[in-house]
Design a protein around this motif. Sequence first.
Motif, mmCIF file in Angstrom:
data_model
loop_
_atom_site.group_PDB
_atom_site.id
_atom_site.type_symbol
_atom_site.label_atom_id
_atom_site.label_comp_id
_atom_site.label_asym_id
_atom_site.label_seq_id
_atom_site.Cartn_x
_atom_site.Cartn_y
_atom_site.Cartn_z
ATOM 1 N N ALA A 1 -64.723 59.425 -55.794
ATOM 2 C CA ALA A 1 -63.947 59.399 -57.033
ATOM 3 C C ALA A 1 -63.492 60.809 -57.380
ATOM 4 O O ALA A 1 -64.174 61.789 -57.055
ATOM 5 C CB ALA A 1 -64.775 58.813 -58.165
ATOM 6 N N THR A 2 -62.344 60.897 -58.011
ATOM 7 C CA THR A 2 -61.808 62.185 -58.435
ATOM 8 C C THR A 2 -61.395 62.102 -59.894
ATOM 9 O O THR A 2 -61.137 61.018 -60.413
ATOM 10 C CB THR A 2 -60.570 62.589 -57.603
ATOM 11 O OG1 THR A 2 -59.569 61.582 -57.751
ATOM 12 C CG2 THR A 2 -60.921 62.779 -56.149
ATOM 13 N N VAL A 3 -61.327 63.262 -60.543
ATOM 14 C CA VAL A 3 -60.839 63.346 -61.919
ATOM 15 C C VAL A 3 -59.513 64.095 -61.862
ATOM 16 O O VAL A 3 -59.462 65.261 -61.487
ATOM 17 C CB VAL A 3 -61.846 64.084 -62.826
ATOM 18 C CG1 VAL A 3 -61.336 64.140 -64.250
ATOM 19 C CG2 VAL A 3 -63.210 63.416 -62.775
ATOM 20 N N ASP A 4 -58.429 63.404 -62.227
ATOM 21 C CA ASP A 4 -57.088 63.983 -62.214
ATOM 22 C C ASP A 4 -56.450 63.788 -63.584
ATOM 23 O O ASP A 4 -56.286 62.644 -64.030
ATOM 24 C CB ASP A 4 -56.204 63.314 -61.153
ATOM 25 C CG ASP A 4 -56.770 63.442 -59.753
ATOM 26 O OD1 ASP A 4 -57.389 64.474 -59.466
ATOM 27 O OD2 ASP A 4 -56.600 62.494 -58.967
ATOM 28 N N ASP A 5 -56.091 64.878 -64.240
ATOM 29 C CA ASP A 5 -55.409 64.837 -65.534
ATOM 30 C C ASP A 5 -56.157 63.994 -66.565
ATOM 31 O O ASP A 5 -55.573 63.193 -67.290
ATOM 32 C CB ASP A 5 -53.977 64.301 -65.387
ATOM 33 C CG ASP A 5 -53.133 65.178 -64.482
ATOM 34 O OD1 ASP A 5 -53.367 66.406 -64.490
ATOM 35 O OD2 ASP A 5 -52.265 64.644 -63.778
ATOM 36 N N GLY B 1 -69.465 72.034 -54.661
ATOM 37 C CA GLY B 1 -70.500 71.279 -53.960
ATOM 38 C C GLY B 1 -70.899 69.983 -54.614
ATOM 39 O O GLY B 1 -71.691 69.237 -54.043
ATOM 40 N N THR B 2 -70.388 69.667 -55.798
ATOM 41 C CA THR B 2 -70.735 68.395 -56.430
ATOM 42 C C THR B 2 -69.627 67.385 -56.183
ATOM 43 O O THR B 2 -68.447 67.726 -56.164
ATOM 44 C CB THR B 2 -70.954 68.548 -57.950
ATOM 45 O OG1 THR B 2 -69.801 69.152 -58.521
ATOM 46 C CG2 THR B 2 -72.181 69.377 -58.241
ATOM 47 N N THR B 3 -70.023 66.146 -55.968
ATOM 48 C CA THR B 3 -69.093 65.075 -55.638
ATOM 49 C C THR B 3 -69.400 63.864 -56.497
ATOM 50 O O THR B 3 -70.553 63.594 -56.814
ATOM 51 C CB THR B 3 -69.241 64.678 -54.153
ATOM 52 O OG1 THR B 3 -69.186 65.850 -53.353
ATOM 53 C CG2 THR B 3 -68.164 63.723 -53.720
ATOM 54 N N LEU B 4 -68.364 63.128 -56.844
ATOM 55 C CA LEU B 4 -68.514 61.885 -57.596
ATOM 56 C C LEU B 4 -68.429 60.732 -56.599
ATOM 57 O O LEU B 4 -67.385 60.523 -55.973
ATOM 58 C CB LEU B 4 -67.405 61.795 -58.646
ATOM 59 C CG LEU B 4 -67.584 60.823 -59.787
ATOM 60 C CD1 LEU B 4 -68.891 61.071 -60.528
ATOM 61 C CD2 LEU B 4 -66.424 60.931 -60.756
ATOM 62 N N ILE B 5 -69.535 60.009 -56.430
ATOM 63 C CA ILE B 5 -69.657 59.010 -55.382
ATOM 64 C C ILE B 5 -69.909 57.638 -56.000
ATOM 65 O O ILE B 5 -70.768 57.507 -56.875
ATOM 66 C CB ILE B 5 -70.853 59.330 -54.461
ATOM 67 C CG1 ILE B 5 -70.819 60.781 -54.043
ATOM 68 C CG2 ILE B 5 -70.892 58.426 -53.257
ATOM 69 C CD1 ILE B 5 -72.159 61.401 -54.017
ATOM 70 N N PRO B 6 -69.189 56.597 -55.553
ATOM 71 C CA PRO B 6 -69.514 55.245 -56.010
ATOM 72 C C PRO B 6 -70.775 54.758 -55.302
ATOM 73 O O PRO B 6 -70.859 54.768 -54.079
ATOM 74 C CB PRO B 6 -68.287 54.423 -55.621
ATOM 75 C CG PRO B 6 -67.653 55.184 -54.532
ATOM 76 C CD PRO B 6 -67.995 56.625 -54.723
ATOM 77 N N LEU B 7 -71.774 54.355 -56.078
ATOM 78 C CA LEU B 7 -73.040 53.910 -55.509
ATOM 79 C C LEU B 7 -73.074 52.401 -55.309
ATOM 80 O O LEU B 7 -73.660 51.909 -54.348
ATOM 81 C CB LEU B 7 -74.190 54.342 -56.412
ATOM 82 C CG LEU B 7 -74.308 55.844 -56.640
ATOM 83 C CD1 LEU B 7 -75.386 56.133 -57.675
ATOM 84 C CD2 LEU B 7 -74.597 56.560 -55.351
ATOM 85 N N SER B 8 -72.482 51.644 -56.250
ATOM 86 C CA SER B 8 -72.457 50.196 -56.108
ATOM 87 C C SER B 8 -71.276 49.608 -56.866
ATOM 88 O O SER B 8 -70.742 50.220 -57.786
ATOM 89 C CB SER B 8 -73.771 49.573 -56.611
ATOM 90 O OG SER B 8 -73.955 49.857 -57.970
ATOM 91 N N LEU B 9 -70.894 48.420 -56.457
ATOM 92 C CA LEU B 9 -69.804 47.676 -57.066
ATOM 93 C C LEU B 9 -70.375 46.309 -57.403
ATOM 94 O O LEU B 9 -70.945 45.649 -56.534
ATOM 95 C CB LEU B 9 -68.646 47.564 -56.069
ATOM 96 C CG LEU B 9 -67.370 46.886 -56.486
ATOM 97 C CD1 LEU B 9 -66.727 47.618 -57.660
ATOM 98 C CD2 LEU B 9 -66.389 46.853 -55.323
ATOM 99 N N TYR B 10 -70.252 45.879 -58.657
ATOM 100 C CA TYR B 10 -70.894 44.647 -59.090
ATOM 101 C C TYR B 10 -70.149 44.026 -60.263
ATOM 102 O O TYR B 10 -69.266 44.651 -60.858
ATOM 103 C CB TYR B 10 -72.358 44.914 -59.472
ATOM 104 C CG TYR B 10 -72.532 45.994 -60.509
ATOM 105 C CD1 TYR B 10 -72.567 45.699 -61.858
ATOM 106 C CD2 TYR B 10 -72.658 47.324 -60.135
ATOM 107 C CE1 TYR B 10 -72.719 46.696 -62.808
ATOM 108 C CE2 TYR B 10 -72.810 48.326 -61.073
ATOM 109 C CZ TYR B 10 -72.843 48.000 -62.409
ATOM 110 O OH TYR B 10 -72.978 48.993 -63.335
#
Length: 158
Positions: free
Chosen positions: A52-56, A103-112
Motif C-alpha cells: 500500500a502507498t499513501v499518495d496525496d 525502511g518502513t512499508t505498508l503491507i496488507p496482512l489479510s483481506l476479509y
Amino acid sequence: MPKEKGRSLVASNRKARHDYTIHDTWEAGIVLSGTEVKSLRAGHANLTDAFATVDDGEVWLRGAHIPEYSHGTWTNHTARRTRKLLLNRREIVKIEREMGPGGTTLIPLSLYFNDGYAKVELGLGTGKREYDKRHTLAEREGRREAERALAARNRRAR
C-alpha cells in the motif's frame, strides 16, 4: 435477506509476517466494483506481492490480485488494478508520519469480510534481515519444544 454477521477470511498474507516485523496495524475499507465483490465472496484473492502507498492524502492498495469473476461479462474488472483504501484522515496522517523514516512499508496482512463489508488489515513494518528470520524461527522452535516437554511431563504425572 439477513445481514451477514462476523468475520470471514478471504485471503491472508502469511509471508508478510515472515519477511517483515509488524509494528502497528489498521483496518481499512476497500473500494471495489461489483465483480470484484463476487470474486472475493467466492474466496479468490492473493496478497503475496501486494503493498500500500499513501499518495496525496489517500491510501492505495497496489499489486493485490483479485481474479476476474468467472460469470462476469464485458464489465469484468482488471485483476491487478490499483484500489483505494478507506481510512480516517487522522489514521492516514499517522501512517504518513510513521512511514517517513526509510525502511518502513505498508503491507496488507489479510483481506476479509466484516459484517458484510470488505476490509483489509494493513500492517506497518520494517523488513527483516536473513539472520532475524533465522532468529525468529529458532525462538518459535524453542517454544514448541518447551511446550512438548511440558505436555509430556504432565502426561507422565497423571
